[in-house]
Design an enzyme around this catalytic site. Structure first.
Site, short mmCIF file in Angstrom:
data_model
loop_
_atom_site.label_atom_id
_atom_site.label_comp_id
_atom_site.label_asym_id
_atom_site.label_seq_id
_atom_site.Cartn_x
_atom_site.Cartn_y
_atom_site.Cartn_z
CE1 TYR A 1 -3.80 -1.06 -5.22
CE2 TYR A 1 -4.47 -3.17 -4.94
CZ TYR A 1 -4.25 -1.90 -4.36
OH TYR A 1 -4.37 -1.72 -2.91
CB SER B 1 -0.98 0.08 1.16
OG SER B 1 -2.20 -0.83 0.94
CE1 TYR C 1 -3.54 0.26 4.58
CE2 TYR C 1 -1.91 -1.00 6.39
CZ TYR C 1 -2.45 -0.61 4.79
OH TYR C 1 -1.51 -1.13 4.05
CE LYS D 1 -4.05 1.07 -0.95
NZ LYS D 1 -4.46 0.78 0.30
CB VAL E 1 -0.24 -5.82 4.24
CG1 VAL E 1 -1.39 -4.79 4.61
CG2 VAL E 1 -0.37 -6.28 2.79
#
Length: 310
Positions: free
Chosen positions: A194, A66, A246, A69, A264
């Site tokens: 992705y 992540s 998160y 992102k 993660v």
């Protein structure tokens, strides 16, 4: 002026927090990640003057997950501009888990609340320009090569395949986004972009240098060339503060107070204007999906050296 840490001090701080790995658990819902050693730890600080201090298993590579992102958002903003991106993805934090579909069903229009949750990141991946999966992923890799000056960075194809084959929830999110006109591209192609962006391998030095470029307002540390427009770098760092950890972003802001993004795989990237970038790797995660060692080391460093932006 914040004093620099030397290698011995960073090694000592990393060793002091290493026992926290026992409180976490390696991600097992992506088979390729479940094999990582929870005690394989590393940290790096990349200062704006180019000095880099590293500790632990510094040659260990791990996938961005992540953390990617932030990078895909920066590239999508460069490609399309703010109006286009934020017409399709919101700017608000959420207290829901990163993979939740709940808020999509609650809001009209059904656009993701922010680019740091999975639904928003999938929509952002769809916005990266390119005529094929290979071109889009290639452009993202070239962007990372430019940020890090490390042209060896590549996609870990084994992890990418593992993620793609088990991405049932992300596939569901994409179909929902497609149904409501948030994404324009093909679902499977967007999912492959992705999963490939999440599976890019880095080490802590490269990751801390990316954080340092953001801390340098998007400018290359050596040449001063503007890689990311200043206002877009600011937008990305703001999302790191409000949504980067998160649904633990609020407590992280209070305890640590740095723009940061976790993944993660166990990586965490932090960025502090006027200071540089910090990266920590520790694969054992808490129940929010954040590295337990990464969180603790950043908390210790922030408190010890008064790094909080608040």
């Amino acid at each position: 002026m914040i004093d620099k840490l030397d290698k011995e001090t960073l090694e000592a701080w990393l060793d002091n927090v290493s026992s926290y790995a026992e409180d976490g658990r390696v991600a097992d819902y992506i088979p390729a990640l479940s094999k990582r050693d929870p005690n394989e730890l590393a940290a790096s600080i990349y200062y704006l003057d180019g000095d880099c201090v590293k500790a632990g298993k510094v040659d260990c590579c791990f996938t961005l997950q992540s953390i990617s992102k932030v990078l895909s958002l920066a590239l999508a903003l460069i490609d399309n501009g703010e109006d286009y991106v934020f017409d399709r993805v919101g700017m608000e934090p959420t207290g829901d888990p990163f993979h939740s579909i709940y808020r999509l069903e609650q809001h009209r229009p059904s656009k993701p609340l922010n680019p740091m949750i999975n639904a928003g990141a999938l929509a952002v991946s769809d916005m990266i320009r390119g005529g094929s999966i290979e071109e889009k992923v290639g452009r993202l890799l070239s962007f990372l090569h430019e940020l890090t000056d490390d042209h060896t960075i590549q996609v870990n194809e084994g992890v990418a395949d593992s993620e793609y084959e088990t991405a049932f929830l992300n596939r569901s999110l994409l179909y929902y986004l497609k149904q409501h006109g948030v994404i324009a591209g093909d679902v499977e192609e967007t999912l492959k972009v992705y999963t490939h962006q999440c599976s890019i391998d880095v080490n802590v030095q490269s990751l801390s240098k990316i954080g340092a470029v953001f801390a340098n307002e998007g400018r290359d540390l050596n040449s001063g060339r503007q890689i990311i427009p200043k206002h877009l770098a600011r937008i990305c760092k703001t999302f790191m503060v409000t949504c980067g950890m998160y649904d633990a972003s609020g407590s992280f802001a209070i305890k640590v107070g740095l723009p940061a993004k976790s993944g993660v795989s166990g990586g965490v990237m932090a960025s502090l204007n006027g200071f540089g970038g910090i990266a920590v790797y520790g694969p054992a995660l808490d129940d929010k999906g954040n590295s337990v060692v990464g969180l603790k080391l950043l908390e210790v460093l922030s408190n010890r050296y008064d790094l909080s932006i608040f």
